[in-house]
Design a protein around this motif. Structure first.
Motif, PDB file in Angstrom:
ATOM      1  N   UNK A 139      31.908  41.735  46.591  1.00 54.09           N
ATOM      2  CA  UNK A 139      32.356  40.395  46.202  1.00 54.09           C
ATOM      3  C   UNK A 139      33.697  40.516  45.496  1.00 54.09           C
ATOM      4  N   UNK A 140      34.712  39.941  46.102  1.00 56.45           N
ATOM      5  CA  UNK A 140      36.044  39.985  45.524  1.00 56.45           C
ATOM      6  C   UNK A 140      36.795  41.240  45.926  1.00 56.45           C
ATOM      7  N   UNK A 141      38.111  41.228  45.705  1.00 54.36           N
ATOM      8  CA  UNK A 141      38.967  42.339  46.133  1.00 54.36           C
ATOM      9  C   UNK A 141      39.106  43.467  45.107  1.00 54.36           C
ATOM     10  N   UNK A 142      38.416  43.353  43.985  1.00 58.06           N
ATOM     11  CA  UNK A 142      38.532  44.331  42.909  1.00 58.06           C
ATOM     12  C   UNK A 142      38.180  45.733  43.408  1.00 58.06           C
ATOM     13  N   UNK A 143      39.009  46.722  43.083  1.00 57.77           N
ATOM     14  CA  UNK A 143      38.797  48.102  43.538  1.00 57.77           C
ATOM     15  C   UNK A 143      37.469  48.670  43.053  1.00 57.77           C
ATOM     16  N   UNK A 144      37.054  48.336  41.829  1.00 59.98           N
ATOM     17  CA  UNK A 144      35.795  48.876  41.319  1.00 59.98           C
ATOM     18  C   UNK A 144      34.603  48.332  42.107  1.00 59.98           C
ATOM     19  N   UNK A 145      34.717  47.106  42.624  1.00 55.67           N
ATOM     20  CA  UNK A 145      33.646  46.542  43.445  1.00 55.67           C
ATOM     21  C   UNK A 145      33.596  47.218  44.814  1.00 55.67           C
ATOM     22  N   UNK A 146      34.757  47.591  45.329  1.00 54.74           N
ATOM     23  CA  UNK A 146      34.803  48.338  46.592  1.00 54.74           C
ATOM     24  C   UNK A 146      34.152  49.697  46.401  1.00 54.74           C
ATOM     25  N   UNK A 147      34.421  50.332  45.283  1.00 56.86           N
ATOM     26  CA  UNK A 147      33.812  51.640  44.994  1.00 56.86           C
ATOM     27  C   UNK A 147      32.291  51.504  44.938  1.00 56.86           C
ATOM     28  N   UNK A 148      31.788  50.466  44.276  1.00 53.68           N
ATOM     29  CA  UNK A 148      30.338  50.249  44.197  1.00 53.68           C
ATOM     30  C   UNK A 148      29.752  50.016  45.591  1.00 53.68           C
ATOM     31  N   UNK A 149      30.466  49.295  46.448  1.00 54.67           N
ATOM     32  CA  UNK A 149      29.988  49.062  47.815  1.00 54.67           C
ATOM     33  C   UNK A 149      29.962  50.369  48.597  1.00 54.67           C
ATOM     34  N   UNK A 150      30.943  51.246  48.371  1.00 53.17           N
ATOM     35  CA  UNK A 150      30.962  52.560  49.023  1.00 53.17           C
ATOM     36  C   UNK A 150      29.786  53.404  48.525  1.00 53.17           C
ATOM     37  N   UNK A 151      29.515  53.362  47.238  1.00 52.58           N
ATOM     38  CA  UNK A 151      28.364  54.096  46.703  1.00 52.58           C
ATOM     39  C   UNK A 151      27.061  53.590  47.322  1.00 52.58           C
ATOM     40  N   UNK A 152      26.950  52.283  47.480  1.00 57.00           N
ATOM     41  CA  UNK A 152      25.766  51.699  48.107  1.00 57.00           C
ATOM     42  C   UNK A 152      25.644  52.164  49.562  1.00 57.00           C
ATOM     43  N   UNK A 153      26.758  52.170  50.273  1.00 61.52           N
ATOM     44  CA  UNK A 153      26.775  52.627  51.664  1.00 61.52           C
ATOM     45  C   UNK A 153      26.365  54.097  51.746  1.00 61.52           C
ATOM     46  N   UNK A 154      26.860  54.910  50.831  1.00 59.76           N
ATOM     47  CA  UNK A 154      26.505  56.330  50.798  1.00 59.76           C
ATOM     48  C   UNK A 154      25.006  56.505  50.584  1.00 59.76           C
ATOM     49  N   UNK A 155      24.446  55.743  49.679  1.00 56.38           N
ATOM     50  CA  UNK A 155      23.013  55.809  49.427  1.00 56.38           C
ATOM     51  C   UNK A 155      22.193  55.459  50.657  1.00 56.38           C
ATOM     52  N   UNK A 156      22.639  54.463  51.403  1.00 53.35           N
ATOM     53  CA  UNK A 156      21.923  54.060  52.624  1.00 53.35           C
ATOM     54  C   UNK A 156      22.011  55.141  53.705  1.00 53.35           C
ATOM     55  N   UNK A 157      23.176  55.747  53.831  1.00 49.80           N
ATOM     56  CA  UNK A 157      23.350  56.831  54.803  1.00 49.80           C
ATOM     57  C   UNK A 157      22.460  58.007  54.426  1.00 49.80           C
TER      58      UNK A 157
END
Length: 175
Positions: A139-157
């Motif tokens: 949600x939003x363009x904030x870099x820290x939110x992108x990092x959290x989304x990447x961490x979530x993606x990593x967990x799913x993988x």
């Protein structure tokens, strides 16, 4: 006899641990699918370009071996925007050229200015089959939110592979 059994057990444990440590994943550059009224702004292109290195960093931290695929090889295998994302067999062939066990094809799907979805498709290179289709919202363009989304993606993988990833704890905000 007991020593022999213990040695065999120890050897099996070491072999199984060694095989876990050698899971090889190639991560392709993420594509931007921007459906907003102002598509492809520099900030969005920059955010999209940041996803691959962030994901590679998290996968490495989880103990996976990240396989590099040169840009030219990815471009040669890609017959157009979204082709590798939609064709697991073609992605698997690309991964096979670089001895990867798995290849992740990703997209940043941005239907709104308020949020975007990090989408990833994990393909098993040996048979070209889709292992997982993952989505993490940012949600939003904030870099820290992108990092959290990447961490979530990593967990799913990792959940579909070796189950050894622990995302970093949330950062404490200073008030």
């Amino acid at each position: 006899m007991i020593v022999n059994t213990l040695l065999r057990s120890l050897l099996l444990c070491l072999l199984s641990f060694g095989s876990l440590a050698e899971t090889r994943i190639a991560v392709l550059d993420f594509e931007l699918k921007d459906l907003t009224l102002a598509p492809g702004v520099p900030a969005e292109l920059q955010r999209t370009a940041s996803i691959k290195p962030l994901l590679e960093q998290e996968l490495t931290r989880a103990g996976y071996v990240v396989v590099a695929i040169p840009d030219q090889a990815q471009q040669a295998a890609n017959s157009g925007v979204g082709y590798l994302f939609d064709h697991a067999d073609a992605a698997a062939q690309l991964g096979k050229q670089f001895q990867a066990d798995y290849i992740l094809v990703g997209r940043l799907h941005k239907p709104s200015f308020l949020f975007a979805y990090l989408m990833g498709r994990l393909v098993k290179v040996a048979d070209g089959k889709l292992v997982g289709d993952y989505i993490s919202e940012s949600k939003g363009p904030n870099a820290s939110l992108t990092i959290k989304a990447v961490e979530s993606l990593t967990g799913k993988i990792d959940h579909d592979l070796d189950r050894r990833y622990s995302p970093p704890p949330p950062a404490k905000l200073a008030y």
